[in-house]
Design a protein around this motif. Structure first.
Motif, short mmCIF file in Angstrom:
data_model
loop_
_atom_site.label_atom_id
_atom_site.label_comp_id
_atom_site.label_asym_id
_atom_site.label_seq_id
_atom_site.Cartn_x
_atom_site.Cartn_y
_atom_site.Cartn_z
N GLU A 291 -8.74 -1.49 4.97
CA GLU A 291 -7.97 -1.24 3.75
C GLU A 291 -8.95 -1.23 2.59
O GLU A 291 -9.57 -2.27 2.29
N HIS B 18 2.97 -2.69 3.94
CA HIS B 18 2.67 -1.46 4.67
C HIS B 18 3.76 -1.18 5.70
O HIS B 18 4.26 -2.09 6.36
N LYS B 19 4.09 0.08 5.84
CA LYS B 19 5.04 0.48 6.87
C LYS B 19 4.32 1.13 8.06
O LYS B 19 4.92 1.41 9.08
N PHE C 77 0.25 1.19 10.14
CA PHE C 77 -1.10 0.65 10.29
C PHE C 77 -1.85 1.53 11.28
O PHE C 77 -1.27 2.00 12.26
N PRO D 191 8.65 -2.47 5.95
CA PRO D 191 7.30 -2.86 5.53
C PRO D 191 6.92 -4.28 5.95
O PRO D 191 7.76 -5.18 5.99
N ARG E 17 3.86 2.54 13.49
CA ARG E 17 4.86 2.75 12.42
C ARG E 17 5.92 1.67 12.59
O ARG E 17 6.40 1.43 13.70
#
Length: 157
Positions: free
Chosen positions: A134, A113-114, A116, A109, A105
């Motif tokens: 993804e 994305h924030k 993974f 971002p 986390r």
């Protein structure tokens, strides 16, 4: 913050106790849940810890806390394993997790994305590289460690 000070003091007390018991001090957490305060100490070792490890560390740490008396309020002391989704905080944690599935986390971002989740491929002390999916496409990302808010092992789902 006072809670950070408590965890730092407890870490200093718990580290030699854990080392003497042959376990690793993973994390110390001090937080309020409802009306009660909890001091949680997470320990681990290769193959995992058992109830005897937790009991031994708990008894010795309880004695050390009674002497040092770093916490003004009453609290519950819990010593346990960090579980299957162990937090990754130190470089050694990331090195041990190479090839494992992890969840990251971020503070803000990165590439839209924030968070993974994927396999940790590399960690050099300043950044990590991981492979994640993804929309069924395998991708790689390199993330600076100072941008990571939280990291943990992840159980495959």
């Amino acid at each position: 913050m006072a809670n950070e000070r408590v965890t730092e003091i407890v870490e200093r007390l718990a580290l030699p106790i854990a080392e003497h018991a042959g376990v690793e001090l993973v994390e110390v957490e001090y937080k309020k849940e409802g009306a009660n305060w909890f001091l949680r100490v997470f320990i681990d070792k290769p193959g995992g810890v058992d109830i005897d490890d937790c009991s031994r560390v708990s008894e010795q740490l309880s004695d050390a806390l009674d002497v040092a008396d770093p916490i003004a309020t009453s609290y519950f002391l819990e010593v346990s394993s960090p579980g299957a989704e162990r937090p990754l905080k130190k470089l050694a944690d990331f090195e041990r997790a190479l090839g494992e599935r992890i969840h990251i986390r971020l503070y803000e971002p990165f590439d839209g994305h924030k968070a993974f989740e994927g396999v940790l491929l590399r960690c050099d002390g300043t950044s990590l590289e991981m492979e994640y999916a993804e929309k069924s496409v395998q991708r790689h990302v390199c993330l600076p460690l100072d941008k990571i808010a939280a990291a943990r092992l992840s159980v495959w789902t």
